[in-house]
Design a protein around this motif. Sequence first.
Motif, PDB file in Angstrom:
ATOM      1  N   ALA A  84       0.826  -1.208   0.000  1.00 44.52           N
ATOM      2  CA  ALA A  84       0.000   0.000   0.000  1.00 44.52           C
ATOM      3  C   ALA A  84       0.861   1.259   0.000  1.00 44.52           C
ATOM      4  O   ALA A  84       0.551   2.241  -0.681  1.00 44.52           O
ATOM      5  N   ARG A  86      -2.300   1.648  -2.903  1.00 43.89           N
ATOM      6  CA  ARG A  86      -3.439   0.834  -2.469  1.00 43.89           C
ATOM      7  C   ARG A  86      -3.034  -0.628  -2.485  1.00 43.89           C
ATOM      8  O   ARG A  86      -2.109  -1.033  -3.195  1.00 43.89           O
ATOM      9  N   ALA A  87      -3.715  -1.431  -1.668  1.00 41.95           N
ATOM     10  CA  ALA A  87      -3.438  -2.872  -1.622  1.00 41.95           C
ATOM     11  C   ALA A  87      -4.675  -3.574  -1.085  1.00 41.95           C
ATOM     12  O   ALA A  87      -5.481  -2.985  -0.359  1.00 41.95           O
ATOM     13  N   LEU A 118      -1.934   5.813   5.994  1.00 33.84           N
ATOM     14  CA  LEU A 118      -2.660   4.676   5.425  1.00 33.84           C
ATOM     15  C   LEU A 118      -3.993   4.524   6.137  1.00 33.84           C
ATOM     16  O   LEU A 118      -4.057   4.537   7.375  1.00 33.84           O
ATOM     17  N   LEU A 132      -5.506   1.969   1.719  1.00 35.84           N
ATOM     18  CA  LEU A 132      -5.370   3.085   0.789  1.00 35.84           C
ATOM     19  C   LEU A 132      -4.426   4.107   1.391  1.00 35.84           C
ATOM     20  O   LEU A 132      -4.513   4.431   2.580  1.00 35.84           O
TER      21      LEU A 132
END
Length: 463
Positions: free
Chosen positions: A131, A136-137, A170, A157
Amino acid sequence: SALLAGAAAPARELLRGLAPSELPAPVAEFRAAHPEWAVLLPGTPREAGRRAAPVVRARPVGAGVSPAGPAEEDPRCALARTFLGAPERSVGGRALWLEPEGADRLVVLARRGARAGVRTFSAQHEFLARALAQGRARHAGERGVALARGAAAGLALALRAQGDGPALALLVLESPRPRAFDEDLERALAARLAAGEPAWWAAAFRAAHRRESGADLALFPQASWLADVEALLAELRARPAAVLVAGPSGSGRRTLARWLEFRAARAGGGTGRVERLEGLARERRRELARGGARAWLVARAAQAELRATGELAQSLASALHPRALTVPGLAVRRDELPELVRCLAGNAARRLGRPCPRLSDEALACLWRQPWPGEVAELGAVLEELVRAAPGEVGAREVRQALAARALDVHARLAEASEHDLAAVLDHTRHRSGRVNLARAARYLGWSPERLATRLRASAPGP
């Protein structure tokens, strides 16, 4: 859900028996439904030997101003909670707001539904590292990837500087539902983060200023006179230049310049300097005129006036960035005054080691309609006088005495009010229901309700 019962009574206990990790979402719900209320979160034990149970109390903001004491929390924490409430309520599970501290650690600044004991995460954790690097992840609950046991889906995010710069924070969501995070939710959250970037910069700068000086700042990143800031900073990343920051003495122009340099430096733009144009050495002027270096030149007037008086040579004027910034006088920024009063009075109380007085609504109205020729600095001096003289409640009489002590004329009414003034006073003095409170708004202006009603009819658009 059922937390609004009895919300009309100030200082009534609204929520009971919630664990600390369960508080942010209900508080966010209450504040979203009642923006005119401030929410206080004292955490006191019900009885000896039992776990402390926080109690939420509410009071109408407009009833007066109680400057916060020295135990104020990090401004970033309060802002972070606003990002956690809405998405978490819709997906279940938990939410975290993490911010980098050093090269390899992420610190938890706010949480929802997560264990309170976990305060840091490694920035090298696979899910979080992706991320940070990509913005993002996602995860599907894989062992060793999910942060919480039982999480079947996760979304992280990044809030990034100017959209594509370094990761500033994050937002991490995890849910026991495998398909909790669809594309629409991700896009909505990403847009919300991007829109909140200026507020994050303001909170981060306030936190840094508190650590360095022990004093607070009131910043207004959404003010209309700062509309060009985002474009200016993006252009400075591509092509560094000197920027003129003009405004009356005491208006906060240097604070604005310091905030902008804080932003530019942390966004990866190298190091610039905040300098006063008046008294700037000749060699430094020649250096800036050659261009290629970021600097913030604080000045008393706009470029045209400085050139007319000979304070700004043509060579340096040509090298300045075309987007100059001008800090308006406090007399045209009355919408900012309530928060400035809270901040400056709190600073004075901390500096003097005295209790913070509570300003009645009449006292705030008296401060609101003054012209403040000495700008924010003069407002701060008057509030310091009130802190020295009145440790309890401050009314309009005490404000008039403090103004007279500084040889300032006391204005019982605003002779004229701009459309901006009218919008500001109507917004600040609304009823708890959101309806316009004409009588209270008229008191702030020093007008009769009939005069205000007539002016509002004249200002209303035609059919």
